[in-house]
Design a protein around this motif. Structure first.
Motif, PDB file in Angstrom:
ATOM      1  N   ARG A   1       0.837  -1.210   0.000  1.00  0.00           N
ATOM      2  CA  ARG A   1       0.000   0.000   0.000  1.00  0.00           C
ATOM      3  C   ARG A   1       0.870   1.257   0.000  1.00  0.00           C
ATOM      4  O   ARG A   1       2.074   1.209   0.180  1.00  0.00           O
ATOM      5  CB  ARG A   1      -0.950  -0.030   1.199  1.00  0.00           C
ATOM      6  CG  ARG A   1      -1.863  -1.252   1.166  1.00  0.00           C
ATOM      7  CD  ARG A   1      -2.898  -1.252   2.276  1.00  0.00           C
ATOM      8  NE  ARG A   1      -3.697  -2.467   2.162  1.00  0.00           N
ATOM      9  CZ  ARG A   1      -3.403  -3.619   2.789  1.00  0.00           C
ATOM     10  NH1 ARG A   1      -2.342  -3.676   3.592  1.00  0.00           N
ATOM     11  NH2 ARG A   1      -4.152  -4.684   2.620  1.00  0.00           N
TER      12      ARG A   1
ATOM     13  N   ALA B   1      -9.667  -3.368   7.579  1.00  0.00           N
ATOM     14  CA  ALA B   1     -10.101  -3.332   6.179  1.00  0.00           C
ATOM     15  C   ALA B   1     -10.442  -1.914   5.740  1.00  0.00           C
ATOM     16  O   ALA B   1     -10.250  -1.555   4.573  1.00  0.00           O
ATOM     17  CB  ALA B   1     -11.313  -4.239   5.982  1.00  0.00           C
ATOM     18  N   HIS B   2     -10.933  -1.089   6.664  1.00  0.00           N
ATOM     19  CA  HIS B   2     -11.321   0.277   6.306  1.00  0.00           C
ATOM     20  C   HIS B   2     -10.087   1.139   6.014  1.00  0.00           C
ATOM     21  O   HIS B   2     -10.090   1.935   5.066  1.00  0.00           O
ATOM     22  CB  HIS B   2     -12.168   0.892   7.417  1.00  0.00           C
ATOM     23  CG  HIS B   2     -13.376   0.068   7.762  1.00  0.00           C
ATOM     24  ND1 HIS B   2     -14.386  -0.174   6.866  1.00  0.00           N
ATOM     25  CD2 HIS B   2     -13.715  -0.599   8.891  1.00  0.00           C
ATOM     26  CE1 HIS B   2     -15.313  -0.935   7.430  1.00  0.00           C
ATOM     27  NE2 HIS B   2     -14.920  -1.214   8.648  1.00  0.00           N
TER      28      HIS B   2
ATOM     29  N   ASN C   1      -7.196  -0.142   5.049  1.00  0.00           N
ATOM     30  CA  ASN C   1      -6.628  -0.729   3.836  1.00  0.00           C
ATOM     31  C   ASN C   1      -7.330  -0.213   2.592  1.00  0.00           C
ATOM     32  O   ASN C   1      -6.703  -0.035   1.540  1.00  0.00           O
ATOM     33  CB  ASN C   1      -6.724  -2.254   3.889  1.00  0.00           C
ATOM     34  CG  ASN C   1      -5.913  -2.880   5.015  1.00  0.00           C
ATOM     35  OD1 ASN C   1      -6.109  -4.043   5.343  1.00  0.00           O
ATOM     36  ND2 ASN C   1      -5.022  -2.115   5.627  1.00  0.00           N
ATOM     37  N   ALA C   2      -8.651   0.056   2.709  1.00  0.00           N
ATOM     38  CA  ALA C   2      -9.412   0.572   1.570  1.00  0.00           C
ATOM     39  C   ALA C   2      -8.955   1.971   1.169  1.00  0.00           C
ATOM     40  O   ALA C   2      -9.228   2.419   0.056  1.00  0.00           O
ATOM     41  CB  ALA C   2     -10.904   0.594   1.902  1.00  0.00           C
ATOM     42  N   ARG C   3      -8.255   2.651   2.069  1.00  0.00           N
ATOM     43  CA  ARG C   3      -7.676   3.959   1.768  1.00  0.00           C
ATOM     44  C   ARG C   3      -6.177   3.838   1.517  1.00  0.00           C
ATOM     45  O   ARG C   3      -5.413   4.781   1.718  1.00  0.00           O
ATOM     46  CB  ARG C   3      -7.950   4.953   2.900  1.00  0.00           C
ATOM     47  CG  ARG C   3      -9.382   5.365   3.088  1.00  0.00           C
ATOM     48  CD  ARG C   3     -10.175   5.380   1.800  1.00  0.00           C
ATOM     49  NE  ARG C   3     -10.587   6.702   1.370  1.00  0.00           N
ATOM     50  CZ  ARG C   3     -11.143   6.943   0.172  1.00  0.00           C
ATOM     51  NH1 ARG C   3     -11.324   5.980  -0.679  1.00  0.00           N
ATOM     52  NH2 ARG C   3     -11.497   8.167  -0.160  1.00  0.00           N
TER      53      ARG C   3
ATOM     54  N   TRP D   1     -17.093   5.501  -0.509  1.00  0.00           N
ATOM     55  CA  TRP D   1     -16.128   4.402  -0.516  1.00  0.00           C
ATOM     56  C   TRP D   1     -16.368   3.399   0.605  1.00  0.00           C
ATOM     57  O   TRP D   1     -15.794   2.314   0.612  1.00  0.00           O
ATOM     58  CB  TRP D   1     -14.698   4.941  -0.420  1.00  0.00           C
ATOM     59  CG  TRP D   1     -14.399   5.693   0.847  1.00  0.00           C
ATOM     60  CD1 TRP D   1     -14.598   7.025   1.077  1.00  0.00           C
ATOM     61  CD2 TRP D   1     -13.824   5.174   2.046  1.00  0.00           C
ATOM     62  NE1 TRP D   1     -14.192   7.359   2.348  1.00  0.00           N
ATOM     63  CE2 TRP D   1     -13.714   6.247   2.968  1.00  0.00           C
ATOM     64  CE3 TRP D   1     -13.403   3.908   2.442  1.00  0.00           C
ATOM     65  CZ2 TRP D   1     -13.201   6.095   4.254  1.00  0.00           C
ATOM     66  CZ3 TRP D   1     -12.880   3.741   3.733  1.00  0.00           C
ATOM     67  CH2 TRP D   1     -12.781   4.846   4.613  1.00  0.00           C
TER      68      TRP D   1
ATOM     69  N   ASN E   1     -17.708   0.473   2.961  1.00  0.00           N
ATOM     70  CA  ASN E   1     -18.249  -0.837   2.643  1.00  0.00           C
ATOM     71  C   ASN E   1     -18.202  -1.699   3.900  1.00  0.00           C
ATOM     72  O   ASN E   1     -17.576  -1.324   4.900  1.00  0.00           O
ATOM     73  CB  ASN E   1     -17.443  -1.493   1.511  1.00  0.00           C
ATOM     74  CG  ASN E   1     -18.289  -2.409   0.654  1.00  0.00           C
ATOM     75  OD1 ASN E   1     -19.314  -2.917   1.101  1.00  0.00           O
ATOM     76  ND2 ASN E   1     -17.864  -2.628  -0.578  1.00  0.00           N
TER      77      ASN E   1
ATOM     78  N   HIS F   1     -16.742  -4.567   6.109  1.00  0.00           N
ATOM     79  CA  HIS F   1     -15.311  -4.882   6.142  1.00  0.00           C
ATOM     80  C   HIS F   1     -14.967  -6.179   5.420  1.00  0.00           C
ATOM     81  O   HIS F   1     -13.813  -6.372   5.031  1.00  0.00           O
ATOM     82  CB  HIS F   1     -14.795  -4.919   7.594  1.00  0.00           C
ATOM     83  CG  HIS F   1     -15.263  -6.089   8.407  1.00  0.00           C
ATOM     84  ND1 HIS F   1     -16.132  -5.956   9.462  1.00  0.00           N
ATOM     85  CD2 HIS F   1     -14.973  -7.409   8.330  1.00  0.00           C
ATOM     86  CE1 HIS F   1     -16.356  -7.133  10.009  1.00  0.00           C
ATOM     87  NE2 HIS F   1     -15.670  -8.038   9.337  1.00  0.00           N
TER      88      HIS F   1
ATOM     89  N   TYR G   1     -14.869  -5.441   0.846  1.00  0.00           N
ATOM     90  CA  TYR G   1     -14.115  -4.442   0.089  1.00  0.00           C
ATOM     91  C   TYR G   1     -13.568  -5.061  -1.185  1.00  0.00           C
ATOM     92  O   TYR G   1     -14.228  -5.070  -2.204  1.00  0.00           O
ATOM     93  CB  TYR G   1     -12.990  -3.853   0.941  1.00  0.00           C
ATOM     94  CG  TYR G   1     -13.433  -2.687   1.800  1.00  0.00           C
ATOM     95  CD1 TYR G   1     -13.758  -1.463   1.231  1.00  0.00           C
ATOM     96  CD2 TYR G   1     -13.535  -2.798   3.180  1.00  0.00           C
ATOM     97  CE1 TYR G   1     -14.166  -0.393   2.015  1.00  0.00           C
ATOM     98  CE2 TYR G   1     -13.942  -1.738   3.964  1.00  0.00           C
ATOM     99  CZ  TYR G   1     -14.252  -0.536   3.382  1.00  0.00           C
ATOM    100  OH  TYR G   1     -14.658   0.518   4.147  1.00  0.00           O
TER     101      TYR G   1
ATOM    102  N   ASP H   1     -12.406  -5.769  -4.644  1.00  0.00           N
ATOM    103  CA  ASP H   1     -12.593  -4.937  -5.830  1.00  0.00           C
ATOM    104  C   ASP H   1     -14.044  -4.500  -5.985  1.00  0.00           C
ATOM    105  O   ASP H   1     -14.404  -3.855  -6.973  1.00  0.00           O
ATOM    106  CB  ASP H   1     -12.167  -5.708  -7.096  1.00  0.00           C
ATOM    107  CG  ASP H   1     -10.671  -6.030  -7.074  1.00  0.00           C
ATOM    108  OD1 ASP H   1      -9.911  -5.207  -6.530  1.00  0.00           O
ATOM    109  OD2 ASP H   1     -10.290  -7.101  -7.565  1.00  0.00           O
TER     110      ASP H   1
END
Length: 259
Positions: free
Chosen positions: A73, A109-110, A112-114, A218, A220, A222, A225, A227
């Motif tokens: 990341r 996960a939240h 990581n989504a950023r 954005w 979702n 957890h 997420y 794709d």
């Protein structure tokens, strides 16, 4: 002596008076929120410092570099937790305060989504770290410091949270929080607010070219997420919420103008 009888409690009022008092305090609450947003905007304009040294850690999968901790990341947040010989609680527990911080960490996960990774690091061997993680139910990646990383980044004697960003294989330190500043850490929002890229939402005051998406859009579950894009139902619900909030603000402004 009944200590509760010695408490100087506030006065008891009617629901109408209570709401009036809350509205007064709400003005200060909003000022604090806006001040926090402004501070986060200043963090995003902080200069960066290049990390030139090569640091090595032990992890659950073996040796790892600082770059490896990013896990592919763009951003990395590293909390230095005290779990090692000589620390209160060893070897059954990490430091009480560091353990409380760990208990507050939201689902990763939240973050990581950023495009952001959060890890903990200590000087305890991996076997002890895995044992304590299992006992306490902690899920964050947790590495063993093997060199002067803690001293070089101000966390050799006290806890602290460092933020990094990478440009390809080059790593930069972007911010540092310690002491009482660590009390606020744990939520996705406060972690993102200390990073160079922030929450990456359209409303933020960020330098030109920074990644941005519509707020809320954005989000979702957890476990969904990957794709996957937010569902149409969620996007529609977000839009309704935004419109409702704008309507309430307009109504409040009109009522104040009538007074």
């Amino acid at each position: 002596m009944n200590k509760e009888k010695d408490m100087e409690i506030p006065k008891v009022v009617s629901p109408h008076e209570w709401e009036a008092a809350r509205q007064q305090l709400l003005v200060k609450e909003k000022e604090l929120t806006h001040a926090r947003d402004a501070l986060a905007a200043e963090r995003r304009r902080m200069p960066w410092v290049a990390v030139e040294k090569e640091y090595k850690f032990d992890g659950p999968d073996g040796k790892a570099s600082l770059l490896d901790l990013f896990d592919g990341r763009r951003q990395l947040i590293v909390y230095r937790a005290f779990f090692e010989p000589g620390v209160n609680g060893w070897p059954e527990h990490a430091c009480v305060g560091c353990s409380m911080v760990a208990d507050h960490v939201g689902h990763l996960a939240h973050l990581n989504a950023r495009n952001t990774t959060l890890v903990f690091c200590s000087r305890a061997p991996q076997g002890d770290i895995e044992r304590v993680k299992a006992r306490m139910g902690w899920q964050m990646p947790w590495y063993t410091i093997t060199d002067h990383f803690d001293k070089d980044f101000g966390v050799d004697e006290w806890h602290g949270t460092n933020a990094f960003i990478r440009d390809g294989d080059r790593v930069f330190r972007t911010y540092f929080i310690n002491n009482r500043g660590d009390e606020q850490m744990g939520s996705t929002w406060n972690y993102l607010d200390m990073t160079a890229l922030g929450r990456q939402e359209e409303w933020e005051d960020s330098p030109g070219g920074y990644p941005k998406t519509p707020p809320y859009d954005w989000w979702n579950w957890h476990d969904e997420y990957g794709d996957a894009q937010p569902s149409q139902e969620w996007s529609a619900q977000v839009e309704r919420g935004i419109q409702a909030g704008q309507g309430r603000r307009r109504k409040s402004k009109e009522e104040k103008q009538k007074r």
